[in-house]
Motif scaffolding. Sequence first.
Motif, PDB file in Angstrom:
ATOM      1  N   LEU A  84     110.468  38.129  64.296  1.00 15.95           N
ATOM      2  CA  LEU A  84     110.632  39.300  63.429  1.00 15.95           C
ATOM      3  C   LEU A  84     110.917  38.889  61.989  1.00 15.95           C
ATOM      4  O   LEU A  84     110.415  39.519  61.049  1.00 15.95           O
ATOM      5  N   GLU A  85     111.686  37.837  61.791  1.00 15.06           N
ATOM      6  CA  GLU A  85     111.957  37.361  60.437  1.00 15.06           C
ATOM      7  C   GLU A  85     110.672  36.873  59.776  1.00 15.06           C
ATOM      8  O   GLU A  85     110.424  37.156  58.599  1.00 15.06           O
ATOM      9  N   LYS A  86     109.849  36.144  60.528  1.00 17.35           N
ATOM     10  CA  LYS A  86     108.567  35.670  59.985  1.00 17.35           C
ATOM     11  C   LYS A  86     107.666  36.853  59.634  1.00 17.35           C
ATOM     12  O   LYS A  86     107.014  36.861  58.582  1.00 17.35           O
ATOM     13  N   LEU A  87     107.613  37.840  60.502  1.00 13.49           N
ATOM     14  CA  LEU A  87     106.798  39.024  60.232  1.00 13.49           C
ATOM     15  C   LEU A  87     107.280  39.758  58.990  1.00 13.49           C
ATOM     16  O   LEU A  87     106.475  40.236  58.180  1.00 13.49           O
ATOM     17  N   ASP A  88     108.593  39.842  58.818  1.00 16.70           N
ATOM     18  CA  ASP A  88     109.150  40.503  57.645  1.00 16.70           C
ATOM     19  C   ASP A  88     108.776  39.746  56.373  1.00 16.70           C
ATOM     20  O   ASP A  88     108.401  40.349  55.368  1.00 16.70           O
ATOM     21  N   GLN A  89     108.860  38.419  56.421  1.00 13.33           N
ATOM     22  CA  GLN A  89     108.470  37.611  55.266  1.00 13.33           C
ATOM     23  C   GLN A  89     106.978  37.781  54.971  1.00 13.33           C
ATOM     24  O   GLN A  89     106.581  37.900  53.810  1.00 13.33           O
ATOM     25  N   GLU A  90     106.159  37.780  56.009  1.00 10.48           N
ATOM     26  CA  GLU A  90     104.721  37.982  55.818  1.00 10.48           C
ATOM     27  C   GLU A  90     104.441  39.336  55.188  1.00 10.48           C
ATOM     28  O   GLU A  90     103.569  39.468  54.331  1.00 10.48           O
ATOM     29  N   ARG A  91     105.201  40.343  55.596  1.00 11.97           N
ATOM     30  CA  ARG A  91     105.023  41.688  55.047  1.00 11.97           C
ATOM     31  C   ARG A  91     105.291  41.682  53.549  1.00 11.97           C
ATOM     32  O   ARG A  91     104.536  42.265  52.766  1.00 11.97           O
ATOM     33  N   VAL A  92     106.337  41.003  53.130  1.00 13.21           N
ATOM     34  CA  VAL A  92     106.674  40.926  51.703  1.00 13.21           C
ATOM     35  C   VAL A  92     105.554  40.216  50.947  1.00 13.21           C
ATOM     36  O   VAL A  92     105.086  40.695  49.902  1.00 13.21           O
ATOM     37  N   PHE A  93     105.115  39.065  51.455  1.00 15.45           N
ATOM     38  CA  PHE A  93     104.057  38.314  50.782  1.00 15.45           C
ATOM     39  C   PHE A  93     102.744  39.090  50.759  1.00 15.45           C
ATOM     40  O   PHE A  93     102.016  39.068  49.769  1.00 15.45           O
ATOM     41  N   THR A  94     102.446  39.782  51.844  1.00 14.70           N
ATOM     42  CA  THR A  94     101.226  40.585  51.892  1.00 14.70           C
ATOM     43  C   THR A  94     101.285  41.712  50.877  1.00 14.70           C
ATOM     44  O   THR A  94     100.288  42.005  50.203  1.00 14.70           O
ATOM     45  N   GLY A  95     102.444  42.341  50.737  1.00 17.85           N
ATOM     46  CA  GLY A  95     102.610  43.400  49.731  1.00 17.85           C
ATOM     47  C   GLY A  95     102.366  42.877  48.330  1.00 17.85           C
ATOM     48  O   GLY A  95     101.687  43.523  47.521  1.00 17.85           O
ATOM     49  N   GLU A  96     102.885  41.714  48.025  1.00 17.79           N
ATOM     50  CA  GLU A  96     102.669  41.115  46.701  1.00 17.79           C
ATOM     51  C   GLU A  96     101.205  40.745  46.503  1.00 17.79           C
ATOM     52  O   GLU A  96     100.647  40.925  45.426  1.00 17.79           O
ATOM     53  N   TRP A  97     100.581  40.238  47.538  1.00 18.48           N
ATOM     54  CA  TRP A  97      99.166  39.873  47.459  1.00 18.48           C
ATOM     55  C   TRP A  97      98.323  41.122  47.184  1.00 18.48           C
ATOM     56  O   TRP A  97      97.411  41.097  46.356  1.00 18.48           O
ATOM     57  N   VAL A  98      98.630  42.217  47.858  1.00 16.83           N
ATOM     58  CA  VAL A  98      97.904  43.475  47.647  1.00 16.83           C
ATOM     59  C   VAL A  98      98.082  43.942  46.206  1.00 16.83           C
ATOM     60  O   VAL A  98      97.124  44.398  45.566  1.00 16.83           O
ATOM     61  N   LYS A  99      99.286  43.827  45.667  1.00 17.14           N
ATOM     62  CA  LYS A  99      99.518  44.219  44.267  1.00 17.14           C
ATOM     63  C   LYS A  99      98.666  43.394  43.315  1.00 17.14           C
ATOM     64  O   LYS A  99      98.084  43.930  42.362  1.00 17.14           O
ATOM     65  N   ARG A 100      98.591  42.074  43.563  1.00 16.95           N
ATOM     66  CA  ARG A 100      97.761  41.207  42.706  1.00 16.95           C
ATOM     67  C   ARG A 100      96.287  41.604  42.802  1.00 16.95           C
ATOM     68  O   ARG A 100      95.585  41.664  41.790  1.00 16.95           O
ATOM     69  N   ILE A 101      95.834  41.868  44.005  1.00 18.27           N
ATOM     70  CA  ILE A 101      94.434  42.267  44.198  1.00 18.27           C
ATOM     71  C   ILE A 101      94.176  43.599  43.497  1.00 18.27           C
ATOM     72  O   ILE A 101      93.134  43.782  42.836  1.00 18.27           O
ATOM     73  N   GLU A 102      95.102  44.542  43.606  1.00 18.46           N
ATOM     74  CA  GLU A 102      94.932  45.837  42.942  1.00 18.46           C
ATOM     75  C   GLU A 102      94.856  45.681  41.430  1.00 18.46           C
ATOM     76  O   GLU A 102      94.047  46.340  40.762  1.00 18.46           O
ATOM     77  N   LYS A 103      95.670  44.796  40.869  1.00 21.57           N
ATOM     78  CA  LYS A 103      95.621  44.540  39.425  1.00 21.57           C
ATOM     79  C   LYS A 103      94.263  43.955  39.036  1.00 21.57           C
ATOM     80  O   LYS A 103      93.681  44.337  38.025  1.00 21.57           O
ATOM     81  N   GLN A 104      93.787  43.020  39.854  1.00 26.79           N
ATOM     82  CA  GLN A 104      92.492  42.399  39.571  1.00 26.79           C
ATOM     83  C   GLN A 104      91.373  43.426  39.665  1.00 26.79           C
ATOM     84  O   GLN A 104      90.459  43.437  38.843  1.00 26.79           O
ATOM     85  N   VAL A 105      91.435  44.310  40.648  1.00 27.76           N
ATOM     86  CA  VAL A 105      90.426  45.364  40.790  1.00 27.76           C
ATOM     87  C   VAL A 105      90.462  46.283  39.574  1.00 27.76           C
ATOM     88  O   VAL A 105      89.411  46.650  39.029  1.00 27.76           O
TER      89      VAL A 105
END
Length: 83
Positions: free
Chosen positions: A44-65
């Motif tokens: 669960l801790e790993k999944l939570d960390q992945e969720r945070v990183f995925t959220g940041e990755w999505v933000k970067r992709i949205e900015k690039q788009v």
Amino acid sequence: MSENKIINKLIEHDKRFDQMITKDEFGNFRNELLINLDNMTAILEKLDQERVFTGEWVKRIEKQVEKNTQEIAKIRQSLSTVN
């Protein structure tokens, strides 16, 4: 109580004692349970960390788009003024 009833109760209690678990069995069960809970917590801790990183990755992709969309709009505008 008659002696027969007492004897029957003792036999009944003996059967119940045979069905009960020992301290060692309970300790082993508890240890297994705690190990499994620790493993689940780690997952669960790993999944939570992945969720945070995925959220940041999505933000970067949205900015690039958004940046690409603006550049495309500028290019279209440039092309429409050229024609």
